[in-house]
Design a protein around this motif. Structure first.
Motif, PDB file in Angstrom:
ATOM      1  N   ARG A   1     -31.416 -47.004  35.603  1.00  0.00           N
ATOM      2  CA  ARG A   1     -32.574 -46.536  36.735  1.00  0.00           C
ATOM      3  C   ARG A   1     -32.079 -46.857  38.051  1.00  0.00           C
ATOM      4  NH1 ARG A   1     -35.950 -48.104  32.311  1.00  0.00           N
ATOM      5  NH2 ARG A   1     -36.129 -50.317  32.797  1.00  0.00           N
ATOM      6  N   GLU A   2     -31.582 -47.714  38.427  1.00  0.00           N
ATOM      7  CA  GLU A   2     -31.260 -48.106  39.689  1.00  0.00           C
ATOM      8  C   GLU A   2     -29.906 -47.122  40.103  1.00  0.00           C
ATOM      9  OE1 GLU A   2     -31.361 -50.512  43.296  1.00  0.00           O
ATOM     10  OE2 GLU A   2     -32.487 -49.854  41.710  1.00  0.00           O
ATOM     11  N   ILE A   3     -29.072 -46.894  39.291  1.00  0.00           N
ATOM     12  CA  ILE A   3     -28.099 -45.938  39.338  1.00  0.00           C
ATOM     13  C   ILE A   3     -28.546 -44.621  39.720  1.00  0.00           C
ATOM     14  CG2 ILE A   3     -26.007 -44.634  38.341  1.00  0.00           C
ATOM     15  CD1 ILE A   3     -25.229 -47.166  37.028  1.00  0.00           C
ATOM     16  N   TRP A   4     -29.444 -44.068  38.915  1.00  0.00           N
ATOM     17  CA  TRP A   4     -30.283 -42.796  39.182  1.00  0.00           C
ATOM     18  C   TRP A   4     -31.012 -43.017  40.573  1.00  0.00           C
ATOM     19  CZ3 TRP A   4     -28.745 -38.263  38.051  1.00  0.00           C
ATOM     20  CH2 TRP A   4     -28.179 -38.040  36.784  1.00  0.00           C
ATOM     21  N   ARG A   5     -31.693 -44.107  40.988  1.00  0.00           N
ATOM     22  CA  ARG A   5     -32.389 -44.066  42.137  1.00  0.00           C
ATOM     23  C   ARG A   5     -31.323 -43.786  43.290  1.00  0.00           C
ATOM     24  NH1 ARG A   5     -34.791 -48.310  45.931  1.00  0.00           N
ATOM     25  NH2 ARG A   5     -32.906 -49.689  45.277  1.00  0.00           N
ATOM     26  N   TRP A   6     -30.135 -44.247  43.460  1.00  0.00           N
ATOM     27  CA  TRP A   6     -29.191 -44.104  44.479  1.00  0.00           C
ATOM     28  C   TRP A   6     -28.475 -42.607  44.324  1.00  0.00           C
ATOM     29  CZ3 TRP A   6     -29.113 -46.758  48.780  1.00  0.00           C
ATOM     30  CH2 TRP A   6     -29.809 -47.699  48.639  1.00  0.00           C
ATOM     31  N   ILE A   7     -28.282 -42.252  43.109  1.00  0.00           N
ATOM     32  CA  ILE A   7     -27.733 -40.694  42.973  1.00  0.00           C
ATOM     33  C   ILE A   7     -28.789 -39.581  43.660  1.00  0.00           C
ATOM     34  CG2 ILE A   7     -27.030 -38.857  41.413  1.00  0.00           C
ATOM     35  CD1 ILE A   7     -25.594 -40.988  39.580  1.00  0.00           C
ATOM     36  N   LEU A   8     -29.821 -39.960  43.252  1.00  0.00           N
ATOM     37  CA  LEU A   8     -31.137 -38.894  43.804  1.00  0.00           C
ATOM     38  C   LEU A   8     -31.270 -39.417  45.371  1.00  0.00           C
ATOM     39  CD1 LEU A   8     -33.514 -39.380  40.935  1.00  0.00           C
ATOM     40  CD2 LEU A   8     -32.254 -37.608  41.258  1.00  0.00           C
ATOM     41  N   PHE A   9     -31.094 -40.613  45.853  1.00  0.00           N
ATOM     42  CA  PHE A   9     -31.188 -40.749  47.403  1.00  0.00           C
ATOM     43  C   PHE A   9     -30.023 -39.983  47.803  1.00  0.00           C
ATOM     44  CE2 PHE A   9     -29.551 -43.190  50.724  1.00  0.00           C
ATOM     45  CZ  PHE A   9     -30.371 -42.913  51.763  1.00  0.00           C
ATOM     46  N   ASP A  10     -28.610 -40.039  47.430  1.00  0.00           N
ATOM     47  CA  ASP A  10     -27.724 -39.514  47.733  1.00  0.00           C
ATOM     48  C   ASP A  10     -27.830 -37.905  47.905  1.00  0.00           C
ATOM     49  OD1 ASP A  10     -24.720 -38.930  48.312  1.00  0.00           O
ATOM     50  OD2 ASP A  10     -24.361 -38.591  46.189  1.00  0.00           O
ATOM     51  N   ASN A  11     -28.488 -37.523  46.801  1.00  0.00           N
ATOM     52  CA  ASN A  11     -28.523 -36.071  46.755  1.00  0.00           C
ATOM     53  C   ASN A  11     -29.341 -35.431  47.811  1.00  0.00           C
ATOM     54  OD1 ASN A  11     -27.880 -35.214  43.169  1.00  0.00           O
ATOM     55  ND2 ASN A  11     -26.563 -35.702  44.817  1.00  0.00           N
ATOM     56  N   HIS A  12     -30.581 -36.390  47.976  1.00  0.00           N
ATOM     57  CA  HIS A  12     -31.592 -35.787  48.721  1.00  0.00           C
ATOM     58  C   HIS A  12     -31.438 -35.950  50.318  1.00  0.00           C
ATOM     59  CE1 HIS A  12     -35.607 -34.586  49.874  1.00  0.00           C
ATOM     60  NE2 HIS A  12     -35.933 -35.869  50.242  1.00  0.00           N
ATOM     61  N   LYS A  13     -30.855 -37.410  50.612  1.00  0.00           N
ATOM     62  CA  LYS A  13     -30.621 -37.606  52.007  1.00  0.00           C
ATOM     63  C   LYS A  13     -29.200 -38.112  52.432  1.00  0.00           C
ATOM     64  CE  LYS A  13     -35.416 -39.463  52.466  1.00  0.00           C
ATOM     65  NZ  LYS A  13     -36.272 -40.467  52.758  1.00  0.00           N
ATOM     66  N   PHE A  14     -28.298 -38.330  51.462  1.00  0.00           N
ATOM     67  CA  PHE A  14     -27.101 -38.939  52.169  1.00  0.00           C
ATOM     68  C   PHE A  14     -26.254 -37.936  52.102  1.00  0.00           C
ATOM     69  CE2 PHE A  14     -23.136 -42.060  51.638  1.00  0.00           C
ATOM     70  CZ  PHE A  14     -23.778 -42.626  52.724  1.00  0.00           C
ATOM     71  N   THR A  15     -25.802 -37.418  51.075  1.00  0.00           N
ATOM     72  CA  THR A  15     -24.586 -36.230  50.749  1.00  0.00           C
ATOM     73  C   THR A  15     -25.264 -34.977  51.422  1.00  0.00           C
ATOM     74  OG1 THR A  15     -23.543 -36.973  49.003  1.00  0.00           O
ATOM     75  CG2 THR A  15     -23.771 -34.604  49.262  1.00  0.00           C
ATOM     76  N   SER A  16     -26.681 -34.531  51.201  1.00  0.00           N
ATOM     77  CA  SER A  16     -27.164 -33.247  51.470  1.00  0.00           C
ATOM     78  C   SER A  16     -26.934 -33.054  53.091  1.00  0.00           C
ATOM     79  CB  SER A  16     -28.576 -33.203  51.212  1.00  0.00           C
ATOM     80  OG  SER A  16     -29.242 -34.114  51.974  1.00  0.00           O
ATOM     81  N   HIS A  17     -27.421 -34.048  53.959  1.00  0.00           N
ATOM     82  CA  HIS A  17     -27.441 -33.865  55.547  1.00  0.00           C
ATOM     83  C   HIS A  17     -25.930 -34.056  55.972  1.00  0.00           C
ATOM     84  CE1 HIS A  17     -31.625 -35.535  55.016  1.00  0.00           C
ATOM     85  NE2 HIS A  17     -31.824 -34.026  55.603  1.00  0.00           N
ATOM     86  N   LEU A  18     -25.202 -34.979  55.402  1.00  0.00           N
ATOM     87  CA  LEU A  18     -23.822 -35.202  56.007  1.00  0.00           C
ATOM     88  C   LEU A  18     -22.960 -34.012  55.563  1.00  0.00           C
ATOM     89  CD1 LEU A  18     -21.405 -36.761  57.151  1.00  0.00           C
ATOM     90  CD2 LEU A  18     -21.182 -37.589  54.866  1.00  0.00           C
TER      91      LEU A  18
END
Length: 210
Positions: free
Chosen positions: A92-109
Motif C-alpha cells: 500500500r505504501e508503494i502504491w501511495r508513492w506511485i500515485l503521488f508520483d503520477n499525480h504530482k511529481f512526474t506529471s508536473h516535472l
C-alpha cells in the motif's frame, strides 16, 4: 525476438521507468520505437494494435499488452519477485508513492521539461505554474528522504523506479537541483544499482538517430 518488448521513445521518462525495471531485473527485452512526436500514437493502427489509449509505454509480454508505467512496474515485480513489496502494508505504501508520483511529481516535472527543455518555449505563465508545482513536490520528497535511503523501506522498490523516471534527463527545467541534496543522494543510490543505465543510453538502442 526478445521475451519482452517495450513500445516507447528515448525522450519518454515514463517509458524509461519500464525500461529501467527491465534492465535492473536482467530481463531479455528490446525497445520498439514509437514516433510519438509525429503522431503515431494517434493513429488508428497504433490504437487498434498496441494501446487504445494512444499512449506509451506499452509492454508486450506473453500475449499481453500492458500500458501505464505503474501497472507495468507492478507486473514486472510480480513476474520477477524483484523490487516489489515485502508485505501488504508495504504494498500500500508503494502504491501511495506511485500515485503521488503520477499525480504530482512526474506529471508536473514531465510537462515542464517538455515545454521548457524540449519545445524551448521560454518562460511562460504555464511554465512558471508547473515549476512552482514541481518545486512543491520536490520539497515533500526532499523531506521524506531525510534519514532514508529509499522511498519505501530500506531497499529500492518500484516506488523508487517510478519516481526517478524523469530525474536523469539532461534537458533544462529551470530548477536548481542543488537545493535538494536528499533527492540528489537518492538518485545517485538508484544509479548505483546493478543494471542502471542513463535513459538515452537505454531507450535509444536501435532507434532512429541513435
Amino acid at each position: 525476438m526478445a521475451e519482452y518488448r517495450l513500445f516507447g521513445m528515448g525522450e519518454s521518462g515514463n517509458a524509461y521507468k519500464a525500461a529501467l525495471m527491465l534492465n535492473l531485473c536482467g530481463l531479455d527485452w528490446e525497445p520498439v520505437f514509437v514516433d510519438f512526436f509525429n503522431g503515431e500514437g494517434r493513429t488508428d493502427k497504433f490504437r487498434d494494435d498496441v494501446n487504445e489509449l494512444g499512449e506509451i509505454p506499452v509492454l508486450d509480454h506473453a500475449g499481453r499488452k500492458l500500458s501505464q508505467s505503474g501497472v507495468i512496474l507492478h507486473y514486472l515485480a510480480e513476474q520477477t519477485g524483484k523490487f516489489g513489496a515485502a508485505d501488504p502494508d508495504e504494498a500500500r505504501e508503494i502504491w501511495r508513492w506511485i500515485l503521488f508520483d503520477n499525480h504530482k511529481f512526474t506529471s508536473h516535472l514531465a510537462t515542464l521539461r517538455f515545454m521548457f527543455g524540449l519545445q524551448k518555449t521560454g518562460e511562460t505563465p504555464v511554465t512558471e505554474f508547473l515549476r512552482g508545482r514541481t518545486m512543491g513536490a520536490f520539497g515533500l520528497v526532499e523531506k521524506h528522504l531525510d534519514g532514508r535511503n529509499f522511498i519505501v523501506g530500506n531497499r529500492a522498490t518500484i516506488a523508487d523506479i517510478s519516481m526517478v523516471g524523469y530525474l536523469y534527463f539532461p534537458e533544462e527545467t529551470g530548477i536548481d537541483r542543488a537545493a535538494f541534496p536528499n533527492i540528489n543522494a537518492w538518485t545517485a543510490r538508484v544509479a548505483a544499482l546493478p543494471g542502471w543505465a542513463h535513459p538515452y543510453d537505454l531507450m535509444r538502442r536501435g532507434f532512429p538517430g541513435a
